[in-house]
Enzyme design. Structure first.
Site, PDB file in Angstrom:
ATOM      1  N   CYS A 124     -15.361  85.114 -25.161  1.00  0.00           N
ATOM      2  CA  CYS A 124     -15.837  86.075 -24.155  1.00  0.00           C
ATOM      3  C   CYS A 124     -15.611  85.543 -22.734  1.00  0.00           C
ATOM      4  O   CYS A 124     -14.471  85.452 -22.315  1.00  0.00           O
ATOM      5  CB  CYS A 124     -17.276  86.469 -24.450  1.00  0.00           C
ATOM      6  SG  CYS A 124     -17.689  88.037 -23.681  1.00  0.00           S
ATOM      7  N   HIS A 169     -18.187  87.449 -29.753  1.00  0.00           N
ATOM      8  CA  HIS A 169     -18.956  86.197 -29.869  1.00  0.00           C
ATOM      9  C   HIS A 169     -19.042  85.749 -31.321  1.00  0.00           C
ATOM     10  O   HIS A 169     -19.967  86.142 -32.034  1.00  0.00           O
ATOM     11  CB  HIS A 169     -20.379  86.410 -29.338  1.00  0.00           C
ATOM     12  CG  HIS A 169     -20.456  86.551 -27.866  1.00  0.00           C
ATOM     13  ND1 HIS A 169     -20.685  85.482 -27.020  1.00  0.00           N
ATOM     14  CD2 HIS A 169     -20.329  87.630 -27.076  1.00  0.00           C
ATOM     15  CE1 HIS A 169     -20.705  85.906 -25.770  1.00  0.00           C
ATOM     16  NE2 HIS A 169     -20.489  87.212 -25.762  1.00  0.00           N
ATOM     17  N   GLU A 208     -20.033  83.120 -32.452  1.00  0.00           N
ATOM     18  CA  GLU A 208     -21.193  82.225 -32.650  1.00  0.00           C
ATOM     19  C   GLU A 208     -22.497  83.012 -32.826  1.00  0.00           C
ATOM     20  O   GLU A 208     -23.532  82.431 -33.114  1.00  0.00           O
ATOM     21  CB  GLU A 208     -21.308  81.241 -31.466  1.00  0.00           C
ATOM     22  CG  GLU A 208     -21.926  81.781 -30.184  1.00  0.00           C
ATOM     23  CD  GLU A 208     -21.027  82.727 -29.374  1.00  0.00           C
ATOM     24  OE1 GLU A 208     -19.952  83.124 -29.881  1.00  0.00           O
ATOM     25  OE2 GLU A 208     -21.422  83.088 -28.260  1.00  0.00           O
TER      26      GLU A 208
HETATM   27  N1  GLN Z   1     -18.679  89.822 -18.585  1.00  0.00           N
HETATM   28  C1  GLN Z   1     -18.751  88.399 -18.636  1.00  0.00           C
HETATM   29  C2  GLN Z   1     -17.670  87.776 -17.769  1.00  0.00           C
HETATM   30  O1  GLN Z   1     -16.657  88.339 -17.508  1.00  0.00           O
HETATM   31  C3  GLN Z   1     -18.598  87.899 -20.048  1.00  0.00           C
HETATM   32  C4  GLN Z   1     -19.769  88.283 -20.883  1.00  0.00           C
HETATM   33  C5  GLN Z   1     -19.996  87.400 -22.061  1.00  0.00           C
HETATM   34  O2  GLN Z   1     -19.541  86.259 -22.110  1.00  0.00           O
HETATM   35  N2  GLN Z   1     -20.753  87.911 -22.987  1.00  0.00           N
HETATM   36  O3  GLN Z   1     -17.825  86.701 -17.355  1.00  0.00           O
END
Ligand code: GLN
Length: 198
Positions: free
Chosen positions: A79, A174, A176
């Site tokens: 992410c 995610h 995890e």
């Molecule tokens: N929107 C966040 C970003 O761009 C990422 C969100 C997340 O890691 N769940 O940094």
């Protein structure tokens, strides 16, 4: 036992540690450059990529991580961590120029999958896994390959959500946040850090 690092400046650190521990790895929480020394791979967790890059700069981790990534060291960004690995970053909600490690030939469209309230869970097929995986998407980026050397390992209707370019792995979800350790195992086995189970 292999030692795997988790960047531990902000974000979903504990969840990655618990999956890695369950897989039989030793884990180093990485906050300083010397903590990069004895690890075989590193995970860049989810969180907020703008915060993470400024903390990485402050803790002088940006340059060593760039050098390691360029030299073939296995790095898995989940992410916000995937945003950090991407060469190009687009912002869906507003135009902000954001810096990153710029290692993978990937364009990350930040917050593509919407606001907190439109975060979602979806069963996804992943190359290398026999059964589908439950993907948890939280303000997730869309990840678009910029070169033919980027492999798409999983997609949803809107586009790719799990990519690999040699030593670099990027997930917009995610892995995890479910008890399922198969994607961590896939990453570690692919790089010979864990031995195959079958
Ligand atoms: N929107 C966040 C970003 O761009 C990422 C969100 C997340 O890691 N769940 O940094």
């Amino acid at each position: 036992m292999p030692t795997v690092g988790v960047l531990a400046l902000q974000g979903g650190v504990a969840e990655h540690i618990s999956i890695l521990t369950e897989l039989g790895c030793d884990v180093n929480e990485v906050r300083t450059p010397d903590e990069l020394e004895s690890i075989s791979a590193i995970i860049l967790p989810g969180g907020e990529s703008t915060t993470l890059i400024s903390l990485m700069n402050r803790w002088e981790l940006t340059r060593p991580l760039m050098a390691m990534g360029e030299a073939g060291f296995p790095i898995f960004g989940t992410c916000a961590g995937a945003v950090l690995l991407s060469k190009e970053i687009d912002e869906k909600e507003h135009e902000v120029k954001q810096s990153s490690l710029g290692l993978a030939d990937v364009k990350a469209v930040r917050n593509y999958f919407g606001r907190q309230t439109s975060s979602f869970v979806e069963s996804i097929d992943v190359t290398g896994l026999c059964e589908p995986f439950i993907g948890v998407f939280i303000r997730a980026p869309l990840l678009l390959p910029l070169s033919g050397s980027v492999e798409v390992l999983s997609s949803v209707e809107d586009g790719p959500v799990l990519l690999r370019q040699n030593n670099l792995w990027l997930s917009s979800f995610h892995p995890e946040l479910t008890p399922d350790s198969r994607i961590h195992r896939l990453f570690l086995e692919h790089h010979g850090i864990l031995k195959g189970s079958g």
